[in-house]
Motif scaffolding. Structure first.
Motif, PDB file in Angstrom:
ATOM      1  N   GLU A   1       1.034  -1.194   0.181  1.00 32.66           N
ATOM      2  CA  GLU A   1       0.103   0.234   0.253  1.00 32.66           C
ATOM      3  C   GLU A   1       0.885   1.148  -0.165  1.00 32.66           C
ATOM      4  OE1 GLU A   1      -3.343   2.235   2.570  1.00 32.66           O
ATOM      5  OE2 GLU A   1      -3.124  -0.045   3.549  1.00 32.66           O
ATOM      6  N   TYR A   2       2.030   1.362   0.758  1.00 37.24           N
ATOM      7  CA  TYR A   2       2.617   2.304   1.117  1.00 37.24           C
ATOM      8  C   TYR A   2       3.527   2.515  -0.484  1.00 37.24           C
ATOM      9  CZ  TYR A   2       7.373   4.863   2.127  1.00 37.24           C
ATOM     10  OH  TYR A   2       8.126   5.778   1.951  1.00 37.24           O
ATOM     11  N   SER A   3       4.109   1.891  -0.979  1.00 36.70           N
ATOM     12  CA  SER A   3       4.394   1.502  -2.600  1.00 36.70           C
ATOM     13  C   SER A   3       3.907   2.134  -3.265  1.00 36.70           C
ATOM     14  CB  SER A   3       5.275  -0.218  -2.643  1.00 36.70           C
ATOM     15  OG  SER A   3       5.542  -0.181  -4.158  1.00 36.70           O
ATOM     16  N   LEU A   4       2.464   1.298  -3.519  1.00 37.40           N
ATOM     17  CA  LEU A   4       1.598   2.017  -4.541  1.00 37.40           C
ATOM     18  C   LEU A   4       1.219   3.367  -4.283  1.00 37.40           C
ATOM     19  CD1 LEU A   4       0.134   0.696  -6.890  1.00 37.40           C
ATOM     20  CD2 LEU A   4      -2.204   0.973  -5.319  1.00 37.40           C
TER      21      LEU A   4
ATOM     22  N   SER B   1       3.592   5.858  -2.589  1.00 36.49           N
ATOM     23  CA  SER B   1       4.580   6.635  -2.978  1.00 36.49           C
ATOM     24  C   SER B   1       5.128   6.646  -4.526  1.00 36.49           C
ATOM     25  CB  SER B   1       5.853   5.960  -1.778  1.00 36.49           C
ATOM     26  OG  SER B   1       4.786   6.348  -0.600  1.00 36.49           O
ATOM     27  N   PHE B   2       5.403   5.537  -4.782  1.00 35.19           N
ATOM     28  CA  PHE B   2       6.061   5.107  -6.155  1.00 35.19           C
ATOM     29  C   PHE B   2       4.734   4.504  -7.307  1.00 35.19           C
ATOM     30  CE2 PHE B   2       8.688   2.976  -2.530  1.00 35.19           C
ATOM     31  CZ  PHE B   2       9.226   4.687  -2.527  1.00 35.19           C
ATOM     32  N   GLY B   3       3.141   4.687  -7.306  1.00 36.02           N
ATOM     33  CA  GLY B   3       2.936   4.754  -8.255  1.00 36.02           C
ATOM     34  C   GLY B   3       2.790   2.451  -8.633  1.00 36.02           C
ATOM     35  N   SER B   4       3.314   1.360  -8.110  1.00 35.45           N
ATOM     36  CA  SER B   4       3.366   0.917  -7.872  1.00 35.45           C
ATOM     37  C   SER B   4       3.597   0.007  -7.204  1.00 35.45           C
ATOM     38  CB  SER B   4       3.866   0.323  -9.393  1.00 35.45           C
ATOM     39  OG  SER B   4       4.062  -1.295  -9.766  1.00 35.45           O
ATOM     40  N   VAL B   5       3.214  -1.105  -7.427  1.00 31.73           N
ATOM     41  CA  VAL B   5       3.542  -2.222  -6.331  1.00 31.73           C
ATOM     42  C   VAL B   5       4.610  -3.142  -6.123  1.00 31.73           C
ATOM     43  CG1 VAL B   5       1.347  -3.183  -5.699  1.00 31.73           C
ATOM     44  CG2 VAL B   5       2.512  -3.936  -7.516  1.00 31.73           C
ATOM     45  N   ILE B   6       5.755  -3.418  -5.381  1.00 28.49           N
ATOM     46  CA  ILE B   6       6.898  -4.167  -5.531  1.00 28.49           C
ATOM     47  C   ILE B   6       6.808  -5.406  -6.376  1.00 28.49           C
ATOM     48  CG2 ILE B   6       8.391  -5.222  -4.057  1.00 28.49           C
ATOM     49  CD1 ILE B   6       8.270  -2.526  -4.207  1.00 28.49           C
ATOM     50  N   PRO B   7       6.822  -5.373  -7.196  1.00 25.64           N
ATOM     51  CA  PRO B   7       7.058  -7.264  -8.034  1.00 25.64           C
ATOM     52  C   PRO B   7       7.417  -8.416  -6.853  1.00 25.64           C
ATOM     53  CG  PRO B   7       9.221  -6.040  -8.874  1.00 25.64           C
ATOM     54  CD  PRO B   7       8.497  -5.030  -7.935  1.00 25.64           C
ATOM     55  N   GLU B   8       6.919  -9.754  -7.696  1.00 25.73           N
ATOM     56  CA  GLU B   8       7.012 -10.610  -6.827  1.00 25.73           C
ATOM     57  C   GLU B   8       8.302 -11.906  -6.838  1.00 25.73           C
ATOM     58  OE1 GLU B   8       6.080 -13.517  -3.856  1.00 25.73           O
ATOM     59  OE2 GLU B   8       5.219 -12.422  -4.145  1.00 25.73           O
ATOM     60  N   HIS B   9       9.188 -10.925  -7.380  1.00 29.43           N
ATOM     61  CA  HIS B   9      10.529 -11.394  -7.614  1.00 29.43           C
ATOM     62  C   HIS B   9      10.963 -10.585  -6.944  1.00 29.43           C
ATOM     63  CE1 HIS B   9      10.836  -9.032 -10.626  1.00 29.43           C
ATOM     64  NE2 HIS B   9      11.975  -8.508 -10.939  1.00 29.43           N
ATOM     65  N   ASN B  10      11.069  -9.685  -6.453  1.00 24.43           N
ATOM     66  CA  ASN B  10      11.578  -8.089  -5.420  1.00 24.43           C
ATOM     67  C   ASN B  10      11.201  -8.717  -3.976  1.00 24.43           C
ATOM     68  OD1 ASN B  10      13.070  -7.205  -7.436  1.00 24.43           O
ATOM     69  ND2 ASN B  10      12.753  -5.472  -6.832  1.00 24.43           N
ATOM     70  N   ILE B  11      10.313  -9.678  -4.122  1.00 25.09           N
ATOM     71  CA  ILE B  11       9.677  -9.608  -2.538  1.00 25.09           C
ATOM     72  C   ILE B  11      10.940 -11.007  -1.515  1.00 25.09           C
ATOM     73  CG2 ILE B  11       7.591 -10.485  -0.656  1.00 25.09           C
ATOM     74  CD1 ILE B  11       6.049  -8.993  -2.584  1.00 25.09           C
ATOM     75  N   TYR B  12      11.411 -11.092  -0.503  1.00 26.43           N
ATOM     76  CA  TYR B  12      11.889 -12.030  -0.145  1.00 26.43           C
ATOM     77  C   TYR B  12      11.191 -12.605   1.741  1.00 26.43           C
ATOM     78  CZ  TYR B  12      15.932 -11.156  -3.631  1.00 26.43           C
ATOM     79  OH  TYR B  12      16.717 -11.658  -5.070  1.00 26.43           O
ATOM     80  N   ARG B  13      10.863 -13.406   1.825  1.00 29.99           N
ATOM     81  CA  ARG B  13      10.636 -13.883   3.171  1.00 29.99           C
ATOM     82  C   ARG B  13      11.368 -14.609   4.012  1.00 29.99           C
ATOM     83  NH1 ARG B  13       7.329 -13.867  -1.386  1.00 29.99           N
ATOM     84  NH2 ARG B  13       5.207 -12.097  -1.667  1.00 29.99           N
ATOM     85  N   GLU B  14      11.691 -13.948   4.927  1.00 34.18           N
ATOM     86  CA  GLU B  14      12.326 -14.358   5.878  1.00 34.18           C
ATOM     87  C   GLU B  14      11.120 -16.041   7.138  1.00 34.18           C
ATOM     88  OE1 GLU B  14      15.714 -16.786   6.499  1.00 34.18           O
ATOM     89  OE2 GLU B  14      16.321 -13.875   6.396  1.00 34.18           O
ATOM     90  N   ILE B  15      11.770 -17.108   5.539  1.00 27.64           N
ATOM     91  CA  ILE B  15      10.395 -18.358   7.456  1.00 27.64           C
ATOM     92  C   ILE B  15      11.108 -18.998   8.461  1.00 27.64           C
ATOM     93  CG2 ILE B  15       8.637 -20.427   6.781  1.00 27.64           C
ATOM     94  CD1 ILE B  15       7.776 -17.637   4.876  1.00 27.64           C
ATOM     95  N   VAL B  16      12.827 -18.803   8.475  1.00 26.77           N
ATOM     96  CA  VAL B  16      13.553 -19.518   9.486  1.00 26.77           C
ATOM     97  C   VAL B  16      13.920 -18.154  10.353  1.00 26.77           C
ATOM     98  CG1 VAL B  16      14.103 -21.439   8.099  1.00 26.77           C
ATOM     99  CG2 VAL B  16      15.170 -19.382   8.660  1.00 26.77           C
ATOM    100  N   SER B  17      13.783 -18.445  11.666  1.00 19.74           N
ATOM    101  CA  SER B  17      13.749 -17.903  12.603  1.00 19.74           C
ATOM    102  C   SER B  17      15.418 -18.277  13.349  1.00 19.74           C
ATOM    103  CB  SER B  17      13.568 -18.485  14.268  1.00 19.74           C
ATOM    104  OG  SER B  17      13.354 -17.438  15.132  1.00 19.74           O
TER     105      SER B  17
END
Length: 513
Positions: free
Chosen positions: A35-38, A40-56
């Protein structure tokens, strides 16, 4: 800003809702940042640029996704990293915090949060980020202290709070207490103790017998002597709770590399009566402990015989190769000592005479020395030293710019500089800073891994001399070799089953520290 040059990093924190799943929390944060990206920058962050840390994990080394992010940042592949708050990047110690700050600063990459954009080329932004990360580290240490205090209190009440239930038990909740309940595997636990105490079978024999009967262990494919030995020594089977028996200790070497080591039976170990029922009679358990003590592989005064202990790994299964001697009934030497994979019964890798492997190790070390000598001859070492000197010079120039910036603010505050003169001088310094940061990032990207070839040659030559010197004990040899060699992979044809002592062609790969 181009969203294709922005990375989004998501990680669950201890401060998040404990009842919510990792997936729910990461999705909630992703929605906030998109929501912030849309906006502030007019578009959402593409999926290939999203990094999700699953492990602790508390450190960079324990978190694979942040390592990928930092790699892209240091290589100049992004302009900014978007997080819900700076502490998502790190709540580790100040060594990790310093690493993150340097990577972002020298690559001129911004840290963006919905509340603030941190430009680490600016002195005060960097200070604010350092303070934020330090607060996160302080909070983490406080939370760990409180949680550990609560865990110890719960353990002393007899609760089982381990992540995985021991074989033969299932985790359960009885009257708000975390405890264990015997399951269908409890009879197998009784069988294991019976075979060990009453049938006089060894741990390896028991493991083979269980595999033959198609009895499956927990979380691993096959039984092993080590897993059987661990069960026989675990007091949980007589209704006890054992806590802090294994602890991970972290330490840092002279080069700043961080290592972890598992320590067993520490002085902080707690053993108390548990709320769960016993599976094994205490008399049978005590007999197992007596036999285990008699058969201990590391009796008091034990000295290792294998200079390559824990260094040689089977390339087919990654288990360690163990040193074996073979004697006749009268105690005389039957065969030459050999190295045998501890998982040989399953991977079928042929064993090898120790002397043969030792000669192969010496040959391989000599080849490494020749390679380093060739690189020295080609001036690769000198070239590296020149590149490092250039980088050091650029960093010193940057430090001078920072000092000039501080003095500039002081002169403005004292009224020596007018606003107009301050802005003019500040603009020149900012341009110089940008150019230096760009030059530093470019130089770091061009810089190969720092290798002191002369030092490597000396260490490897000393390794060879140490191996050949019969006056040095195997223990001392092993300690020195481990300081230079990370591991030795032994690879041999394992397609022919049935003769683990058959001499066959083999290769080794030596990995240096």
């Amino acid at each position: 800003m181009n969203v294709n040059k922005i990375i989004m990093y998501l990680r669950k924190s201890r401060s998040d809702d404990e009842k919510a799943t990792i997936e729910d929390i990461l999705q909630r944060h992703e929605n906030i940042l998109q929501e912030y990206s849309l906006k502030s920058f007019g578009s959402v962050i593409p999926e290939h640029n999203i990094y999700r840390e699953i492990v602790s994990g508390e450190t960079i080394d324990d978190r694979p996704e942040i390592k990928k992010v930092l790699s892209k940042v240091s290589n100049g592949e992004c302009d900014a990293v978007l997080v819900v708050e700076p502490q998502r990047l790190s709540r580790g110690d100040m060594l990790d915090c310093g690493t993150i700050i340097r990577v972002f600063q020298y690559s001129n990459t911004k840290v963006i949060t919905p509340n603030k954009v941190f430009d680490l080329t600016e002195k005060y932004d960097r200070k604010f980020l350092e303070m934020d990360l330090q607060q996160g580290n302080d909070y983490l240490e406080y939370v760990k202290f409180i949680l550990n205090r609560g865990r110890i209190a719960s353990v002393k009440e007899g609760n089982f709070i381990g992540q995985h239930a021991p074989f033969g038990y299932s985790k359960s909740m009885i009257e708000k207490h975390h405890t264990l309940t015997p399951n269908s595997d409890a009879d197998i636990v009784k069988l294991i103790f019976d075979m060990y105490v009453n049938k006089d079978m060894g741990c390896s024999q028991i493991a083979s017998e269980l595999d033959r009967r198609c009895i499956k262990p927990q979380r691993i494919e096959y039984w092993s002597a080590a897993s059987i030995r661990e069960m026989l020594r675990n007091p949980v089977y007589i209704g006890k709770i054992r806590w802090n028996f294994k602890k991970t200790k972290r330490y840092t070497d002279e080069q700043g590399n961080t290592y972890s080591k598992r320590i067993r039976g520490t002085e902080d170990t707690i053993i108390v009566d548990g709320l769960h029922p016993a599976i094994i009679d205490e008399e049978i358990f005590n007999k197992a402990q007596e036999k285990t003590g008699r058969n201990s592989r590391t009796p008091k005064g034990f000295e290792i015989r294998n200079p390559l202990a824990t260094l040689v790994k089977c390339a087919n299964c990654n288990h360690s190769m163990t040193y074996r001697t073979y004697k006749n009934s009268n105690g005389t030497q039957k065969n030459a000592p050999r190295l045998l994979c501890t998982n040989q019964i399953h991977c079928h890798t042929p064993s090898i005479e120790y002397d043969v492997l030792e000669k192969a190790v010496i040959t391989a070390l000599n080849l490494h020395i020749q390679d380093f000598e060739m690189k020295l001859k080609n001036n690769e070492g000198d070239s590296l030293k020149i590149q490092i000197k250039i980088l050091d010079k650029l960093k010193k120039e940057y430090e001078q710019i920072e000092e000039q910036q501080t003095k500039l603010y002081e002169l403005l505050e004292k009224g020596i500089y007018s606003d107009e003169l301050f802005l003019k001088r500040n603009e020149i310094l900012s341009q110089n800073r940008e150019q230096l940061l760009s030059a530093i990032a470019e130089q770091e990207n061009k810089l190969p891994d720092a290798i002191d070839y002369e030092d490597k040659i000396i260490k490897l030559s000393t390794c060879i001399e140490t191996i050949k010197n019969n006056s040095i004990s195997a223990k001392d040899k092993n300690a020195f070799l481990k300081s230079v060699i990370k591991k030795i992979e032994y690879r041999a044809d394992n397609s022919c089953k049935g003769n683990r002592f058959k001499d066959t062609e083999f290769t080794i790969d030596i990995f240096l520290n």
